[in-house]
Write a protein that holds these residues in place. Structure first.
Motif, PDB file in Angstrom:
ATOM      1  N   ALA A 363       0.827  -1.202   0.000  1.00 38.75           N
ATOM      2  CA  ALA A 363       0.000   0.000   0.000  1.00 38.75           C
ATOM      3  C   ALA A 363       0.866   1.259   0.000  1.00 38.75           C
ATOM      4  CB  ALA A 363      -0.923  -0.009   1.218  1.00 38.75           C
ATOM      5  N   HIS A 364       1.924   1.252   0.793  1.00 36.39           N
ATOM      6  CA  HIS A 364       2.809   2.417   0.882  1.00 36.39           C
ATOM      7  C   HIS A 364       3.465   2.703  -0.470  1.00 36.39           C
ATOM      8  CE1 HIS A 364       5.553   5.201   3.007  1.00 36.39           C
ATOM      9  NE2 HIS A 364       6.419   4.828   2.069  1.00 36.39           N
ATOM     10  N   ARG A 365       3.992   1.671  -1.090  1.00 36.21           N
ATOM     11  CA  ARG A 365       4.736   1.881  -2.330  1.00 36.21           C
ATOM     12  C   ARG A 365       3.806   2.192  -3.499  1.00 36.21           C
ATOM     13  NH1 ARG A 365       9.332  -2.904  -1.373  1.00 36.21           N
ATOM     14  NH2 ARG A 365      10.246  -1.889   0.457  1.00 36.21           N
ATOM     15  N   LEU A 366       2.628   1.586  -3.499  1.00 36.96           N
ATOM     16  CA  LEU A 366       1.666   1.915  -4.550  1.00 36.96           C
ATOM     17  C   LEU A 366       1.198   3.361  -4.420  1.00 36.96           C
ATOM     18  CD1 LEU A 366      -0.676  -1.192  -4.937  1.00 36.96           C
ATOM     19  CD2 LEU A 366       0.737  -0.142  -6.706  1.00 36.96           C
ATOM     20  N   TRP A 367       0.955   3.795  -3.189  1.00 32.73           N
ATOM     21  CA  TRP A 367       0.480   5.160  -3.004  1.00 32.73           C
ATOM     22  C   TRP A 367       1.580   6.175  -3.322  1.00 32.73           C
ATOM     23  CZ3 TRP A 367      -4.186   6.608  -3.323  1.00 32.73           C
ATOM     24  CH2 TRP A 367      -4.556   7.888  -2.949  1.00 32.73           C
ATOM     25  N   GLU A 368       2.813   5.850  -2.998  1.00 32.45           N
ATOM     26  CA  GLU A 368       3.916   6.732  -3.390  1.00 32.45           C
ATOM     27  C   GLU A 368       3.973   6.850  -4.915  1.00 32.45           C
ATOM     28  OE1 GLU A 368       7.394   6.769  -0.010  1.00 32.45           O
ATOM     29  OE2 GLU A 368       7.526   5.254  -1.588  1.00 32.45           O
ATOM     30  N   THR A 369       3.789   5.731  -5.612  1.00 31.69           N
ATOM     31  CA  THR A 369       3.802   5.752  -7.068  1.00 31.69           C
ATOM     32  C   THR A 369       2.659   6.594  -7.618  1.00 31.69           C
ATOM     33  OG1 THR A 369       4.736   3.516  -7.018  1.00 31.69           O
ATOM     34  CG2 THR A 369       3.846   4.290  -9.124  1.00 31.69           C
ATOM     35  N   TYR A 370       1.484   6.466  -6.997  1.00 30.25           N
ATOM     36  CA  TYR A 370       0.318   7.242  -7.438  1.00 30.25           C
ATOM     37  C   TYR A 370       0.558   8.739  -7.244  1.00 30.25           C
ATOM     38  CZ  TYR A 370      -4.503   8.835  -7.838  1.00 30.25           C
ATOM     39  OH  TYR A 370      -5.637   9.501  -8.216  1.00 30.25           O
ATOM     40  N   LEU A 371       1.073   9.106  -6.084  1.00 28.72           N
ATOM     41  CA  LEU A 371       1.335  10.528  -5.811  1.00 28.72           C
ATOM     42  C   LEU A 371       2.365  11.097  -6.762  1.00 28.72           C
ATOM     43  CD1 LEU A 371       1.397  10.488  -1.890  1.00 28.72           C
ATOM     44  CD2 LEU A 371      -0.395  11.426  -3.358  1.00 28.72           C
ATOM     45  N   ASN A 372       3.314  10.270  -7.163  1.00 32.02           N
ATOM     46  CA  ASN A 372       4.364  10.731  -8.067  1.00 32.02           C
ATOM     47  C   ASN A 372       3.860  10.845  -9.501  1.00 32.02           C
ATOM     48  OD1 ASN A 372       6.971   9.443  -9.893  1.00 32.02           O
ATOM     49  ND2 ASN A 372       7.307  11.311  -8.724  1.00 32.02           N
ATOM     50  N   LYS A 373       3.160   9.821  -9.976  1.00 31.31           N
ATOM     51  CA  LYS A 373       2.747   9.793 -11.376  1.00 31.31           C
ATOM     52  C   LYS A 373       1.484  10.601 -11.651  1.00 31.31           C
ATOM     53  CE  LYS A 373       4.805   5.389 -12.799  1.00 31.31           C
ATOM     54  NZ  LYS A 373       4.520   4.048 -13.398  1.00 31.31           N
ATOM     55  N   GLU A 374       0.492  10.468 -10.770  1.00 28.41           N
ATOM     56  CA  GLU A 374      -0.806  11.073 -11.036  1.00 28.41           C
ATOM     57  C   GLU A 374      -0.947  12.478 -10.458  1.00 28.41           C
ATOM     58  OE1 GLU A 374      -2.929   9.651 -13.011  1.00 28.41           O
ATOM     59  OE2 GLU A 374      -1.681   7.873 -13.241  1.00 28.41           O
ATOM     60  N   VAL A 375      -0.341  12.690  -9.272  1.00 27.81           N
ATOM     61  CA  VAL A 375      -0.466  14.000  -8.617  1.00 27.81           C
ATOM     62  C   VAL A 375       0.683  14.920  -9.010  1.00 27.81           C
ATOM     63  CG1 VAL A 375      -0.713  15.168  -6.382  1.00 27.81           C
ATOM     64  CG2 VAL A 375      -1.698  12.901  -6.721  1.00 27.81           C
ATOM     65  N   GLY A 376       1.812  14.322  -9.360  1.00 32.62           N
ATOM     66  CA  GLY A 376       2.940  15.128  -9.798  1.00 32.62           C
ATOM     67  C   GLY A 376       3.902  15.532  -8.701  1.00 32.62           C
ATOM     68  N   LEU A 377       3.835  14.878  -7.529  1.00 35.35           N
ATOM     69  CA  LEU A 377       4.762  15.203  -6.453  1.00 35.35           C
ATOM     70  C   LEU A 377       6.109  14.543  -6.709  1.00 35.35           C
ATOM     71  CD1 LEU A 377       2.441  14.781  -3.314  1.00 35.35           C
ATOM     72  CD2 LEU A 377       2.954  16.861  -4.598  1.00 35.35           C
ATOM     73  N   SER A 378       7.146  15.195  -6.242  1.00 32.39           N
ATOM     74  CA  SER A 378       8.493  14.634  -6.406  1.00 32.39           C
ATOM     75  C   SER A 378       8.717  13.526  -5.385  1.00 32.39           C
ATOM     76  CB  SER A 378       9.536  15.741  -6.215  1.00 32.39           C
ATOM     77  OG  SER A 378       9.462  16.273  -4.891  1.00 32.39           O
ATOM     78  N   PRO A 379       9.697  12.633  -5.615  1.00 31.70           N
ATOM     79  CA  PRO A 379       9.929  11.509  -4.693  1.00 31.70           C
ATOM     80  C   PRO A 379      10.197  11.918  -3.252  1.00 31.70           C
ATOM     81  CG  PRO A 379      11.051  11.110  -6.774  1.00 31.70           C
ATOM     82  CD  PRO A 379      10.512  12.512  -6.839  1.00 31.70           C
ATOM     83  N   ASP A 380      10.779  13.089  -3.028  1.00 31.08           N
ATOM     84  CA  ASP A 380      11.058  13.500  -1.652  1.00 31.08           C
ATOM     85  C   ASP A 380       9.834  14.125  -0.957  1.00 31.08           C
ATOM     86  OD1 ASP A 380      11.047  15.680  -3.305  1.00 31.08           O
ATOM     87  OD2 ASP A 380      12.644  16.758  -2.242  1.00 31.08           O
ATOM     88  N   GLN A 381       8.696  14.253  -1.673  1.00 33.48           N
ATOM     89  CA  GLN A 381       7.491  14.839  -1.093  1.00 33.48           C
ATOM     90  C   GLN A 381       6.420  13.803  -0.746  1.00 33.48           C
ATOM     91  OE1 GLN A 381       6.657  17.530  -4.441  1.00 33.48           O
ATOM     92  NE2 GLN A 381       7.051  19.276  -3.090  1.00 33.48           N
ATOM     93  N   ILE A 382       6.634  12.569  -1.106  1.00 32.18           N
ATOM     94  CA  ILE A 382       5.541  11.600  -1.075  1.00 32.18           C
ATOM     95  C   ILE A 382       5.560  10.666   0.122  1.00 32.18           C
ATOM     96  CG2 ILE A 382       5.205  11.624  -3.566  1.00 32.18           C
ATOM     97  CD1 ILE A 382       6.956   9.203  -3.808  1.00 32.18           C
ATOM     98  N   HIS A 383       6.662  10.577   0.840  1.00 33.37           N
ATOM     99  CA  HIS A 383       6.791   9.545   1.874  1.00 33.37           C
ATOM    100  C   HIS A 383       5.806   9.760   3.034  1.00 33.37           C
ATOM    101  CE1 HIS A 383       8.591   6.459   4.376  1.00 33.37           C
ATOM    102  NE2 HIS A 383       8.666   7.346   5.355  1.00 33.37           N
ATOM    103  N   GLU A 384       5.771  10.982   3.583  1.00 31.28           N
ATOM    104  CA  GLU A 384       4.928  11.232   4.752  1.00 31.28           C
ATOM    105  C   GLU A 384       3.445  11.054   4.427  1.00 31.28           C
ATOM    106  OE1 GLU A 384       5.713  14.909   6.652  1.00 31.28           O
ATOM    107  OE2 GLU A 384       7.813  14.427   7.129  1.00 31.28           O
ATOM    108  N   GLU A 385       3.031  11.507   3.241  1.00 29.99           N
ATOM    109  CA  GLU A 385       1.634  11.354   2.855  1.00 29.99           C
ATOM    110  C   GLU A 385       1.288   9.872   2.682  1.00 29.99           C
ATOM    111  OE1 GLU A 385      -2.186  12.925   1.857  1.00 29.99           O
ATOM    112  OE2 GLU A 385      -0.423  13.696   2.907  1.00 29.99           O
TER     113      GLU A 385
END
Length: 424
Positions: A363-385
């Motif tokens: 779940a963590h890694r899929l959501w990080e991927t979603y935030l990066n690809k679909e929302v446009g956040l950079s890799p250093d912005q996605i971990h806490e969310e």
């Protein structure tokens, strides 16, 4: 006042008559109020309660002091008010609440002027105070009969037209396509509301009838989501509020109408706090349980990762990462072992614990991927969310996110996204 003297007073004929009348009003207003609240018509109820005043006064001027004349005049005034409000809302570019305010204030003002005019005549007495706040202790046999007939008519109408009222309340557009006359039902509900308001004049008055219409219904909606159940609960709360309000009024020697309204409000307040599903206590308990569950899932995920990487998990490191004291840590471990997710003696997961931890990692890694690809956040912005949201994703939601992303093999940090096997 002693209990014996209170019981003696409540045993008097006038007190019994007042309690019966108030109970019928509470039951009727509670049931009808559910549709008023669900249709966002609370202000309309208040408007009708005030707008019937000129109808009562005109009836008094024409016939004299007559219960049936008051009832007829009030109903006519109520219907004229309902038609006027609806006409302004639909034909004039005026907001709904403004239309209600314009009509009911003008009608109420007209009634006050008429009362002031006829009160100048000798021998004429029409007490505005009793009209505003009611006088349940002065209920006559005629009032009792009229209230009973109105209650039966309102409850039978709700029972007979329940399915139509249900459809037009929740899905008015669908109801119209089904051939249900939504506009006719609206006016019919206004008619029932006018009847209920008029029948409530003697017991609670126009100022407080809104409390009996709205408060029991709002209370019932906190206790159930099924309309049929809500109707029964609201009717019961309305009756209970009326009976307890009468007892309080006699005990404290206060007007019954305000006492009933305050009792209804007190029941609502208790429900707000202690409702099993939607009360403040239940919500606080759920939030606490959710926090505890989140901590346990974080423990599983960290133990799983350390077991995979180093072969053994370090309790001190995990406690420091999660900022847990020794008491909280031991309590959570005991809970995990009771659930069969943690080994009884070592800091190692059982197969069931590994599967749950694996789902959290996925779940963590899929959501990080979603935030990066679909929302446009950079890799250093996605971990806490991702750390926050991974606990809220159901297996069905995970599958949907995975499908929308095209079943990625790795997350933005290069870590492989597990597919269900016990490993990363």
């Amino acid at each position: 006042m002693t209990e014996s003297s209170l019981f003696e007073i409540l045993s008097e004929v006038w007190a019994i008559r007042a309690i019966v009348a108030s109970s019928m009003v509470g039951l009727m207003c509670g049931v009808l109020g559910c549709f008023i609240v669900l249709r966002n018509m609370s202000l309309v109820g208040d408007a009708l309660a005030h707008a019937i005043l000129p109808g009562v006064v005109v009836a008094f001027m024409l016939v004299g002091y007559s219960t049936m004349a008051f009832f007829t005049g009030a109903v006519v005034a109520g219907l004229l008010t309902a038609v006027g409000i609806t006409w302004i809302q639909q034909r004039v570019k005026t907001k709904n609440d403004a239309a209600i305010g314009i009509v009911f204030t003008s009608m109420f003002s007209l009634g006050v002027i008429l009362i002031s005019h006829i009160s100048r005549n000798d021998g004429v007495h029409l007490d505005l105070k009793d009209f505003l706040f009611g006088y349940a202790l002065g209920v006559s046999d005629t009032d009792l009969l009229l209230t009973g007939l109105v209650m039966v008519y309102v409850l039978l109408s709700v029972a007979v037209f329940y399915h139509y009222l249900f459809a037009s309340t929740f899905q008015s557009v669908v109801a119209e396509t089904m051939g249900i006359p939504v506009q006719v039902l609206h006016y019919f509900l206004m008619l029932l509301l006018s009847f209920a308001v008029v029948a409530s004049l003697q017991t609670v008055g126009v100022i407080l009838v809104v409390a009996m219409l709205i408060t029991p219904a709002a209370t019932a909606l906190l206790l159930s989501q099924r309309l049929k159940v809500v109707l029964f609960i609201a009717g019961g709360i309305g009756m209970l509020s009326a009976i307890l309000g009468m007892i309080v009024a006699v005990w404290l020697n206060t007007p019954p109408g305000p006492a009933m309204a305050l009792v209804a409000t007190a029941i609502y307040g208790l429900t707000v706090v202690f409702s099993p599903s939607r009360g403040l206590v239940a919500k606080a308990w759920f939030r606490r349980q959710r926090r505890q569950q989140t901590i346990r899932e974080d423990i599983l995920k960290r133990v799983f990762r350390q077991n995979q990487r180093d072969g053994v998990a370090d309790a001190g490191i995990i406690r420091e990462q999660l900022e847990l004291g020794s008491g909280a840590w031991n309590s959570q471990l005991a809970r995990l072992r009771t659930k069969g997710l943690m080994d009884k003696s070592e800091l190692r997961l059982t197969d069931a614990g590994k599967l749950l931890a694996l789902r959290m990692v996925r779940a963590h890694r899929l959501w990080e991927t979603y935030l990066n690809k679909e929302v446009g956040l950079s890799p250093d912005q996605i971990h806490e969310e991702a750390e926050r949201l991974e606990h809220l994703l159901t297996p069905e939601m995970l599958e949907r996110v995975d499908e929308e992303l095209g079943y990625p093999e790795s997350d933005p940090h290069g870590s492989r996204i597990p597919r269900g096997e016990l490993g990363v």
